[in-house]
Design a protein around this motif. Sequence first.
Motif, short mmCIF file in Angstrom:
data_model
loop_
_atom_site.label_atom_id
_atom_site.label_comp_id
_atom_site.label_asym_id
_atom_site.label_seq_id
_atom_site.Cartn_x
_atom_site.Cartn_y
_atom_site.Cartn_z
N ASP A 54 49.22 103.15 111.81
CA ASP A 54 48.06 102.57 111.26
C ASP A 54 48.32 100.94 111.21
O ASP A 54 47.78 100.15 110.32
N PRO A 66 44.67 95.83 109.93
CA PRO A 66 44.45 97.38 109.09
C PRO A 66 43.08 97.70 109.48
O PRO A 66 42.82 98.77 109.68
N ASP A 67 42.34 96.86 109.27
CA ASP A 67 40.85 97.05 109.61
C ASP A 67 40.55 97.42 111.09
O ASP A 67 39.65 98.55 111.29
N ALA A 107 41.97 100.80 111.42
CA ALA A 107 40.99 101.99 110.60
C ALA A 107 39.64 102.34 111.26
O ALA A 107 39.30 103.47 111.36
N ALA A 108 39.16 101.18 112.03
CA ALA A 108 37.93 101.43 112.77
C ALA A 108 37.94 102.11 113.96
O ALA A 108 37.38 103.09 114.90
N LEU A 164 42.43 105.15 113.74
CA LEU A 164 42.54 106.29 113.13
C LEU A 164 41.79 107.64 113.35
O LEU A 164 42.06 108.73 113.38
#
Length: 313
Positions: free
Chosen positions: A170, A242-243, A246-247, A250
């Motif tokens: 992550d 993290p963005d 996440a996009a 993940l």
Amino acid sequence: MRSTKAHWIAIFSVGILLLTLTIDATAEKSIVSSDFFVKTADGVSIHVHRKVGTKGRKVPVLLIHGTWGDGRTWDFPDRSVMDYLAEKGYDAYALDLRGMGSSDHPADYSTIDILNRVQDAAAVATYIVASTGRIPVVAGWSQGGVITGLLAASAPQLVAGVGFFSVPGDGFFVPPQFVPLLQNVVASGVDRYLPTPDVLFAIAFAIDPVTGQPTISPDAFATFASMSQPDSVRAILESVSPDFFAAALLPAWPKIQVPALVVDGALDPLVGKDRAQALLDALGSKQKQIIILPRNGHAWFLEDNFAQFLSQF
């Protein structure tokens, strides 16, 4: 096409070969080296170094380097992953990502991001399939592992198996002492950045808790530092965002169905056991394995103490 079981044996064998890295004094006599360039879909020229041994051809292996490096990461003096793989019969390839090594360097490094570097890996993997008739195992270290994951998820026809070396599920963790440094880099507006040797050491290596000594010798670290180059700030920031994870990542991890090997050092400040385990858990692969080296850091395959753990494998 190789069976699923055979794919797993291939990728696991690559991981064990990396972990049991031992240099044969006669290696250079039986290895053929070559260099070539491939063009990406967006017209970037990517340099590729290849090493092939004389003991027969096993599955091709494409190696993708990390931030601040190039393909020489895998052909490091006296501890060359490429030499060892070639001696064991693997067809080893290492590319220079765009902006690094002998690949094309843009005038503005803010044009380089992780997603367009996936095109670099795809171009080389496509070349390997076309020229050998075999789908490569793709192994990436650090940022190279992120690229490996995105390639495997978006172009599974180009990837027979994956190796994730020092890669989190992550996003890379930024140790608190480096947060102000990263903020200063962003505030400066530069398009590329290379940290000082002290910071490079703190990121990539560690202090062995048993010996109390650095996990890489001074001479080897001096070579590592001399090979390091300014890299795209945009790509660096994506690695710790993290963005971005996440996009892009993940959703990608569950799509990866090929056999997978995750390896990290327990002393890795950017990843470590828990983040490496999170990656393993997120992968869609039915056949997957994790190995955590208790006395190693982020660049575990370049460190001095891996030989002490051979009995574990």
